[in-house]
Motif scaffolding. Structure first.
Motif, short mmCIF file in Angstrom:
data_model
loop_
_atom_site.label_atom_id
_atom_site.label_comp_id
_atom_site.label_asym_id
_atom_site.label_seq_id
_atom_site.Cartn_x
_atom_site.Cartn_y
_atom_site.Cartn_z
N ALA A 286 5.02 -6.69 -3.15
CA ALA A 286 4.90 -7.81 -2.22
C ALA A 286 4.17 -9.01 -2.83
CB ALA A 286 4.16 -7.38 -0.95
N ALA A 287 3.60 -8.84 -4.02
CA ALA A 287 2.78 -9.89 -4.63
C ALA A 287 3.55 -11.18 -4.81
CB ALA A 287 2.23 -9.40 -5.97
N GLU A 288 4.78 -11.09 -5.30
CA GLU A 288 5.55 -12.31 -5.57
C GLU A 288 5.83 -13.08 -4.29
OE1 GLU A 288 9.71 -13.78 -7.69
OE2 GLU A 288 9.01 -11.70 -7.93
N LEU A 289 6.12 -12.38 -3.20
CA LEU A 289 6.36 -13.05 -1.92
C LEU A 289 5.12 -13.81 -1.47
CD1 LEU A 289 8.01 -13.64 0.62
CD2 LEU A 289 7.20 -11.45 1.56
N PHE A 290 3.95 -13.17 -1.54
CA PHE A 290 2.71 -13.83 -1.12
C PHE A 290 2.44 -15.07 -1.96
CE2 PHE A 290 1.91 -9.94 1.16
CZ PHE A 290 1.07 -10.32 2.20
N MET A 291 2.69 -14.99 -3.26
CA MET A 291 2.41 -16.13 -4.13
C MET A 291 3.46 -17.23 -3.97
SD MET A 291 0.66 -14.60 -7.60
CE MET A 291 1.80 -13.26 -7.91
N ARG A 292 4.69 -16.87 -3.64
CA ARG A 292 5.69 -17.89 -3.38
C ARG A 292 5.40 -18.64 -2.09
NH1 ARG A 292 10.01 -18.25 -6.54
NH2 ARG A 292 10.57 -16.52 -7.93
N LEU A 293 4.80 -17.98 -1.13
CA LEU A 293 4.48 -18.62 0.14
C LEU A 293 3.17 -19.40 0.09
CD1 LEU A 293 5.46 -15.83 2.71
CD2 LEU A 293 6.65 -18.00 2.29
N GLU A 294 2.36 -19.16 -0.93
CA GLU A 294 1.04 -19.81 -1.01
C GLU A 294 1.09 -21.33 -0.96
OE1 GLU A 294 -2.19 -21.89 -2.94
OE2 GLU A 294 -0.25 -21.48 -3.88
N PRO A 295 2.04 -22.01 -1.62
CA PRO A 295 2.08 -23.48 -1.52
C PRO A 295 2.33 -23.99 -0.11
CG PRO A 295 3.35 -22.72 -3.42
CD PRO A 295 3.03 -21.51 -2.60
N TYR A 296 2.81 -23.13 0.79
CA TYR A 296 3.07 -23.51 2.17
C TYR A 296 1.91 -23.16 3.10
CZ TYR A 296 7.78 -23.75 0.27
OH TYR A 296 8.88 -24.06 -0.52
N ALA A 297 0.87 -22.53 2.56
CA ALA A 297 -0.21 -22.03 3.40
C ALA A 297 -0.95 -23.14 4.13
CB ALA A 297 -1.18 -21.20 2.55
N PHE A 298 -1.22 -24.24 3.44
CA PHE A 298 -1.94 -25.34 4.08
C PHE A 298 -1.12 -25.94 5.21
CE2 PHE A 298 -3.09 -29.89 4.31
CZ PHE A 298 -4.42 -29.77 4.66
N PHE A 299 0.16 -26.15 4.98
CA PHE A 299 1.04 -26.69 6.01
C PHE A 299 1.12 -25.73 7.19
CE2 PHE A 299 4.99 -28.34 7.82
CZ PHE A 299 4.88 -29.70 7.61
N LEU A 300 1.19 -24.43 6.92
CA LEU A 300 1.18 -23.42 7.97
C LEU A 300 -0.11 -23.49 8.77
CD1 LEU A 300 2.16 -20.80 9.40
CD2 LEU A 300 1.17 -19.51 7.49
N PHE A 301 -1.23 -23.60 8.06
CA PHE A 301 -2.52 -23.68 8.72
C PHE A 301 -2.58 -24.87 9.69
CE2 PHE A 301 -6.69 -25.78 8.69
CZ PHE A 301 -7.46 -24.81 9.30
N CYS A 302 -2.10 -26.01 9.25
CA CYS A 302 -2.20 -27.22 10.06
C CYS A 302 -1.18 -27.26 11.21
CB CYS A 302 -1.99 -28.46 9.19
SG CYS A 302 -3.30 -28.75 7.97
N SER A 303 -0.03 -26.64 11.03
CA SER A 303 1.06 -26.81 11.99
C SER A 303 1.19 -25.72 13.03
CB SER A 303 2.39 -26.92 11.22
OG SER A 303 2.67 -25.71 10.52
N HIS A 304 0.67 -24.52 12.76
CA HIS A 304 1.02 -23.39 13.62
C HIS A 304 0.55 -23.55 15.06
CE1 HIS A 304 -3.11 -22.04 12.59
NE2 HIS A 304 -3.05 -21.36 13.71
N ALA A 305 -0.65 -24.12 15.25
CA ALA A 305 -1.17 -24.25 16.62
C ALA A 305 -0.34 -25.24 17.44
CB ALA A 305 -2.63 -24.69 16.59
N ILE A 306 0.23 -26.26 16.79
CA ILE A 306 1.10 -27.20 17.49
C ILE A 306 2.37 -26.49 17.94
CG2 ILE A 306 2.43 -29.34 17.28
CD1 ILE A 306 0.39 -30.33 15.28
N ALA A 342 6.97 -23.64 8.80
CA ALA A 342 6.18 -24.30 7.77
C ALA A 342 7.00 -24.48 6.49
CB ALA A 342 4.91 -23.50 7.48
N VAL A 343 7.75 -23.46 6.13
CA VAL A 343 8.58 -23.54 4.92
C VAL A 343 9.66 -24.61 5.09
CG1 VAL A 343 10.23 -22.31 3.47
CG2 VAL A 343 8.15 -21.16 4.23
N ILE A 344 10.34 -24.59 6.22
CA ILE A 344 11.42 -25.56 6.46
C ILE A 344 10.84 -26.97 6.56
CG2 ILE A 344 13.19 -26.30 8.09
CD1 ILE A 344 13.62 -23.35 8.80
N GLY A 345 9.76 -27.11 7.34
CA GLY A 345 9.17 -28.43 7.55
C GLY A 345 8.68 -29.06 6.26
N LEU A 346 8.02 -28.28 5.41
CA LEU A 346 7.49 -28.82 4.17
C LEU A 346 8.61 -29.14 3.18
CD1 LEU A 346 5.02 -29.74 2.73
CD2 LEU A 346 4.53 -27.37 2.08
#
Length: 384
Positions: A286-306, A342-346
């Motif tokens: 699962a390591a590669e999946l987590f690292m591929r999603l990491e660049p989207y983490a900040f966008f996920l953090f900011c957008s999810h509550a909206i 988050a992935v689509i939006g970014l």
């Protein structure tokens, strides 16, 4: 700070590749767990003041134990990397950088939320989530001066910016009087809530601990041993908090010092547990999946509550509020939808420098599929 010679300081030595990978995994892991906290239950009463069935315990573990406590590891990581940023850029350069990467997204995302609330109010006639149109009300809505901002999770960006302002003082203090400084941070954690310096005073303690780890130039094995030792205490803390939930003891009604002490111990041990989990994930498929999603983490953090604020309205109409038999569908589906969104939006805004500057701290992202992402040795807690 500019007078310090960075090249002679072990604190700015290159982060090992394995440690960098684990930090990338930690950012994805912690921010995903954090999203569970903000799935709105749709009921007015305290969800913890109910008889605890199976789902109630699962909900408590994912929100109160893992979700809220995930912030602590992000804070440690932020403090860990601020040392090299400080020594390389100096105080002025650091502040300017964090204004761009923390305060600009804080304001931009809250502004977007305000626009959406106005649109929703015009369509539905419901205006209860609008901020008070006073100087303090607007300041809180966008900057979380004394209360939560419109996008509640973004208080973390505000607090992290304040921690960065304290970084030069913490650096000098930890260099000369580390025990005194850590003790002072513990005192601030317990008694600093009413000062409005930080919305969560604990953050500065974890931020300082991250700086201390970097300044001590601890190797990954040493950090793992420390985390393993603290993880032993995690078992006890989880048992204590589960007992509190099952007995329906409300934390808000506890003595403040006792509540903050228990909460801090939980967060310290949970941070260690999360760190240990990153080592396991790194060795897994699962390591590669987590690292591929990491660049989207900040966008996920900011957008999810909206997303949760508006999508949750539809989900709760179909599956009910907390306590209904189908609410678990809302609870587990919305965080997954937040990742996809988050992935689509970014990817959509990835070619617009202006939108990236406003909503993703100016950082472009690589294609989700394709070559393996490069290691980011300078990755920070929530944002580089």
């Amino acid at each position: 700070m500019r007078a310090l010679p960075p090249k002679s300081d072990k604190s700015v030595s290159k982060v090992p590749a394995t440690l960098s990978d684990r930090i990338r995994i930690a950012r994805t892991l912690c921010i995903f767990f954090m999203t569970f906290v903000h799935v709105q239950p749709g009921i007015a009463e305290n969800v913890y003041d109910r008889d605890a069935g199976f789902f109630d315990i699962v909900y408590f573990i994912l929100t109160r134990l893992a979700g809220l406590s995930s912030v602590s590891l992000l804070s440690v990581v932020s403090g860990y990397f601020i040392v090299s940023s400080l020594l390389k850029a100096g105080t002025g350069g650091l502040v300017l950088s964090k204004l761009k990467t923390l305060m600009v997204p804080l304001i931009a995302w809250n502004a977007l939320m305000l626009v959406l609330l106005v649109a929703y109010g015009l369509l539905s006639g419901k205006w209860h989530d609008m901020p008070e149109f006073t100087a303090l009300g607007i300041a809180n809505a966008f900057l979380a001066v004394t209360q939560w901002p419109l996008v509640v999770p973004l208080w973390f960006l505000r607090d992290l910016f304040v921690c960065c302002l304290f970084a030069p003082v913490l650096y000098v203090g930890l260099r000369r009087f580390p025990i005194v400084v850590i003790a002072a941070l513990v005192v601030f954690t317990l008694f600093g809530e009413g000062l409005y310096i930080l919305q969560r005073p604990q953050l500065l303690l974890f931020f300082g601990l991250g700086m201390w780890l970097r300044m001590g130039a601890l190797e990954e094995k040493s950090i793992d041993r420390l985390a393993c030792f603290l993880s032993i205490g995690l078992v006890a803390m989880v048992a204590i908090f589960l007992a509190i939930r099952i007995e329906r003891i409300l934390l808000t009604e506890m003595d403040d010092t006792l509540r903050l002490t228990l909460d801090t111990l939980l967060r310290v041990t949970m941070a260690a547990g999360f760190w240990g989990l990153t080592g396991f994930i790194r060795r897994s498929s699962a390591a590669e999946l987590f690292m591929r999603l990491e660049p989207y983490a900040f966008f996920l953090f900011c957008s999810h509550a909206i997303l949760f604020n508006f999508a949750g309205i539809l989900f709760r109409r179909v599956f009910g509020n907390y306590g209904s038999d189908l609410f678990f569908i809302t609870f587990f589906t919305l965080p997954l939808l937040a990742v996809i969104a988050a992935v689509i939006g970014l990817q959509i805004i990835n070619r617009s420098p202006a939108l990236l500057f406003l909503f993703n701290a100016g950082h472009r992202v690589p294609p989700l599929m394709g070559r393996k992402p490069e290691r980011a040795a300078a990755a920070g807690g929530v944002r580089n």
